[in-house]
Design an enzyme around this catalytic site. Structure first.
Site, mmCIF file in Angstrom:
data_model
loop_
_atom_site.group_PDB
_atom_site.id
_atom_site.type_symbol
_atom_site.label_atom_id
_atom_site.label_comp_id
_atom_site.label_asym_id
_atom_site.label_seq_id
_atom_site.Cartn_x
_atom_site.Cartn_y
_atom_site.Cartn_z
ATOM 1 N N LYS A 1 -2.155 0.727 -2.359
ATOM 2 C CA LYS A 1 -0.700 0.967 -2.409
ATOM 3 C C LYS A 1 0.027 -0.195 -3.085
ATOM 4 C CE LYS A 1 1.978 0.125 1.424
ATOM 5 N NZ LYS A 1 3.124 -0.769 1.179
ATOM 6 N N ASN A 2 -0.252 -1.401 -2.619
ATOM 7 C CA ASN A 2 0.547 -2.540 -3.079
ATOM 8 C C ASN A 2 0.178 -3.013 -4.480
ATOM 9 O OD1 ASN A 2 1.974 -2.346 -0.758
ATOM 10 N ND2 ASN A 2 0.988 -4.088 0.274
ATOM 11 N N CYS B 1 13.782 -4.331 7.309
ATOM 12 C CA CYS B 1 12.968 -3.308 7.963
ATOM 13 C C CYS B 1 12.480 -3.875 9.273
ATOM 14 C CB CYS B 1 11.827 -2.854 7.074
ATOM 15 S SG CYS B 1 10.476 -3.977 6.990
ATOM 16 N N ARG C 1 13.584 -9.636 5.711
ATOM 17 C CA ARG C 1 13.133 -9.377 4.332
ATOM 18 C C ARG C 1 14.254 -9.485 3.290
ATOM 19 N NH1 ARG C 1 8.658 -4.704 4.352
ATOM 20 N NH2 ARG C 1 7.660 -6.011 2.816
ATOM 21 N N ASP D 1 -0.757 -7.982 6.958
ATOM 22 C CA ASP D 1 -0.877 -6.527 7.126
ATOM 23 C C ASP D 1 -2.049 -6.144 8.031
ATOM 24 O OD1 ASP D 1 1.280 -6.251 5.461
ATOM 25 O OD2 ASP D 1 0.103 -5.762 3.686
ATOM 26 N N ARG E 1 2.978 6.568 4.623
ATOM 27 C CA ARG E 1 3.484 5.720 3.537
ATOM 28 C C ARG E 1 2.338 5.005 2.823
ATOM 29 N NH1 ARG E 1 7.645 1.457 5.115
ATOM 30 N NH2 ARG E 1 7.122 1.061 2.948
HETATM 31 N N1 EPU Z 1 11.138 -13.707 1.653
HETATM 32 C C1 EPU Z 1 12.394 -14.305 1.638
HETATM 33 N N2 EPU Z 1 13.184 -14.076 0.542
HETATM 34 C C2 EPU Z 1 12.795 -13.308 -0.516
HETATM 35 C C3 EPU Z 1 11.506 -12.718 -0.478
HETATM 36 C C4 EPU Z 1 10.700 -12.939 0.626
HETATM 37 O O1 EPU Z 1 12.778 -14.993 2.556
HETATM 38 O O2 EPU Z 1 13.560 -13.166 -1.479
HETATM 39 C C5 EPU Z 1 10.278 -13.927 2.841
HETATM 40 C C6 EPU Z 1 10.002 -12.609 3.570
HETATM 41 O O3 EPU Z 1 11.029 -12.267 4.452
HETATM 42 C C7 EPU Z 1 8.696 -12.925 4.255
HETATM 43 C C8 EPU Z 1 7.982 -13.851 3.261
HETATM 44 O O4 EPU Z 1 9.002 -14.358 2.395
HETATM 45 O O5 EPU Z 1 8.934 -13.618 5.442
HETATM 46 C C9 EPU Z 1 6.910 -13.169 2.410
HETATM 47 O O6 EPU Z 1 7.424 -11.984 1.852
HETATM 48 P P1 EPU Z 1 6.905 -11.370 0.465
HETATM 49 O O7 EPU Z 1 8.019 -11.393 -0.507
HETATM 50 O O8 EPU Z 1 5.620 -12.031 0.069
HETATM 51 O O9 EPU Z 1 6.585 -9.875 0.906
HETATM 52 P P2 EPU Z 1 6.955 -8.554 0.151
HETATM 53 O O10 EPU Z 1 6.778 -8.703 -1.312
HETATM 54 O O11 EPU Z 1 8.242 -8.039 0.659
HETATM 55 C C10 EPU Z 1 4.492 -7.607 0.157
HETATM 56 C C11 EPU Z 1 3.818 -6.346 0.638
HETATM 57 C C12 EPU Z 1 3.767 -6.333 2.162
HETATM 58 C C13 EPU Z 1 2.992 -7.567 2.627
HETATM 59 C C14 EPU Z 1 3.648 -8.840 2.062
HETATM 60 C C15 EPU Z 1 2.887 -10.107 2.396
HETATM 61 C C16 EPU Z 1 4.315 -4.714 -1.054
HETATM 62 C C17 EPU Z 1 5.018 -3.466 -1.440
HETATM 63 N N3 EPU Z 1 4.554 -5.188 0.171
HETATM 64 O O12 EPU Z 1 5.815 -7.578 0.711
HETATM 65 O O13 EPU Z 1 3.060 -5.159 2.546
HETATM 66 O O14 EPU Z 1 2.974 -7.609 4.028
HETATM 67 O O15 EPU Z 1 3.760 -8.747 0.620
HETATM 68 O O16 EPU Z 1 1.598 -10.034 1.902
HETATM 69 O O17 EPU Z 1 3.528 -5.239 -1.825
HETATM 70 C C18 EPU Z 1 2.614 -3.240 3.830
HETATM 71 O O18 EPU Z 1 1.883 -2.841 2.893
HETATM 72 O O19 EPU Z 1 2.651 -2.651 4.947
HETATM 73 C C19 EPU Z 1 3.454 -4.411 3.623
HETATM 74 C C20 EPU Z 1 4.450 -4.731 4.450
#
Ligand code: EPU
Length: 417
Positions: free
Chosen positions: A22-23, A116, A121, A305, A398
């Site tokens: 997915k990711n 969420c 996030r 995850d 999802r």
């Molecule tokens: N964060 C911030 N500000 C930002 C972006 C992130 O504070 O602008 C914080 C987040 O709140 C979190 C941390 O940084 O505490 C890491 O977040 P990251 O941006 O790495 O996560 P993401 O891109 O929102 C992706 C995956 C998630 C997975 C995380 C961590 C996708 C679509 N989602 O999320 O997957 O848990 O990286 O590996 O790629 C899932 O598949 O169920 C899922 C939640």
């Protein structure tokens, strides 16, 4: 309706094929928007997040077909610069369309993807990095417009590792003028997949898989056929299931190199793991050991995850396990649900859970509140004596193509209703 019923309590036996990631699929779909041509994406999972991303691409003017596991995206004619609707608010990864739209048309108006249940996030890291590339952001209530007259390469050092922000900047940088250097870039395998897709399409990216990415922007991209790698989290879900319930299973096509941290923990718990080119063979004992301390970390550490699935498996391990969540601030929603099934878990603040193994879980009705927590409740259902009903199946859909099909391949009595 919208539920999964499981009659658990038996060991798992059999083999199951691991679906596409997915990711990895979601940012690759966003990247196809940069290419004024037709791309084929093979092994693209048939899950609701992918379907929602397809609808968003279509709303921008792309022609998208998803037949069996192959998706074709024709992005030759883009008609809009607004990415709106419920799919944006409901799906965090819609934010990667921001970098793609900036790269393709220099402008995007988007609804905020919203928080969420697993945490706040925010998207500050995304927006600040894009500002350094010459993007102006105009915020309105609930939405914003990002505009770049000239998208320019920049040196960007992320304050913390962010998968989504790294993806967004990569998407903008391949179309920007000049060189972009990303420091403290996320190293997750899904970033590697995105970079490989773009590189095959003609982008120039160095340092793939490391913390520093160097991207020479402005190269013309062309249509390609790309195969999405197998989903490490889906494979890990079935790995945790057999650790929890015991048995002997084969995970066909599992991405072994991406799963080292999970496999180490599986061995600590007492499983016998054999790897081959075809996949992972797991023999798990009914009597398993607790793990004294596991914390979630960025790749190659133990993935956030997998935290809930591991928690389910550990509920019946012999001894005390401590899980610490370092990535998201609110990812223990299943604790109360597992307690209803007889688990002994003490939550310490929002980041730590102490699990004392019990003899067995007992089936009951539980409610999924998000994707991975939902999958973890299905694991608990497979381990538990009697019948478990997991409500809110749509969260699980999802990210899992057909979790019931996969569990049936492993001999579990499971069905939707
Ligand atoms: N964060 C911030 N500000 C930002 C972006 C992130 O504070 O602008 C914080 C987040 O709140 C979190 C941390 O940084 O505490 C890491 O977040 P990251 O941006 O790495 O996560 P993401 O891109 O929102 C992706 C995956 C998630 C997975 C995380 C961590 C996708 C679509 N989602 O999320 O997957 O848990 O990286 O590996 O790629 C899932 O598949 O169920 C899922 C939640």
């Amino acid at each position: 309706m919208d539920a999964i019923h499981i009659r658990g309590g038996n060991a798992l036996f059999g083999e199951t094929k691991i679906q596409g990631s997915k990711n990895a699929a979601l940012p690759v779909m966003a990247a196809a928007l940069l290419i004024e041509d037709v791309c084929m994406i093979e092994n693209c999972p048939r899950i609701s997040d992918v379907h929602h991303m397809q609808e968003l691409l279509e709303s921008i003017g792309c022609k998208v077909r998803h037949t069996n596991s192959t998706m074709t995206i024709d992005a030759r004619n883009i008609s809009q610069d607004t990415v709106a609707g419920e799919n944006v608010k409901g799906m965090r990864s819609s934010i990667t369309l921001l970098g793609a739209m900036l790269g393709r048309v220099g402008e995007a108006t988007m609804d905020y993807p919203g928080g969420c249940v697993i945490g706040e996030r925010p998207i500050d890291i995304h927006l600040n990095a894009l500002r350094r590339m010459g993007v102006a952001i105009y915020e309105k209530e609930g939405s914003f417009t990002a505009r770049a007259k000239n998208l320019e390469g920049a040196v960007i050092s992320f304050p913390t590792s962010s998968v989504g922000a790294t993806e967004n900047v990569i998407l903008a940088a391949v179309m920007a003028k000049g060189v972009t250097v990303l420091q403290n870039a996320a190293k997750e395998p899904e970033i590697v997949a995105l970079c490989e897709f773009l590189r095959e399409a003609g982008a120039v990216i160095e340092g793939i898989g490391g913390p520093v990415l160097i991207i020479q922007g402005g190269h013309k991209l062309h249509g390609i056929c790309y195969r999405i790698p197998a989903d490490r989290i889906v494979a890990g879900t079935y790995l945790m299931s057999v650790l929890g319930a015991g048995g002997h299973i084969f995970l066909e096509g599992a991405p072994i190199a991406q799963m080292r941290s999970m496999l180490r923990i599986a061995e600590d718990i007492g499983a016998e793991i054999t790897i081959s080119r075809e996949g992972i063979n797991v023999i798990a004992q009914e009597h398993k050991r607790a793990v004294p301390y596991v914390k979630t970390e960025v790749y190659p550490g133990f993935p956030t995850d997998m935290q809930s699935p591991l928690m389910s498996a550990l509920t019946t391990a012999h001894g005390v396990s401590v899980l610490e969540e370092t990535i998201f601030e609110d990812r223990f929603h299943i604790v109360e649900q597992l307690k209803k099934m007889g688990a002994h878990i003490e939550q310490k603040g929002r980041r730590q859970a102490v699990i004392r193994g019990v003899e067995s879980l007992l089936g009951c009705e539980v409610t999924a509140q998000e994707l991975r927590g939902g999958a973890a409740l299905v694991i608990a259902g497979a381990m538990a004596l009697g019948e478990t009903i997991v409500r809110n199946r749509h969260f699980i859909e999802r990210g899992y193509e057909d979790i019931c099909r996969d569990y049936r391949n492993l001999g579990v009595n499971i069905y939707t209703a």
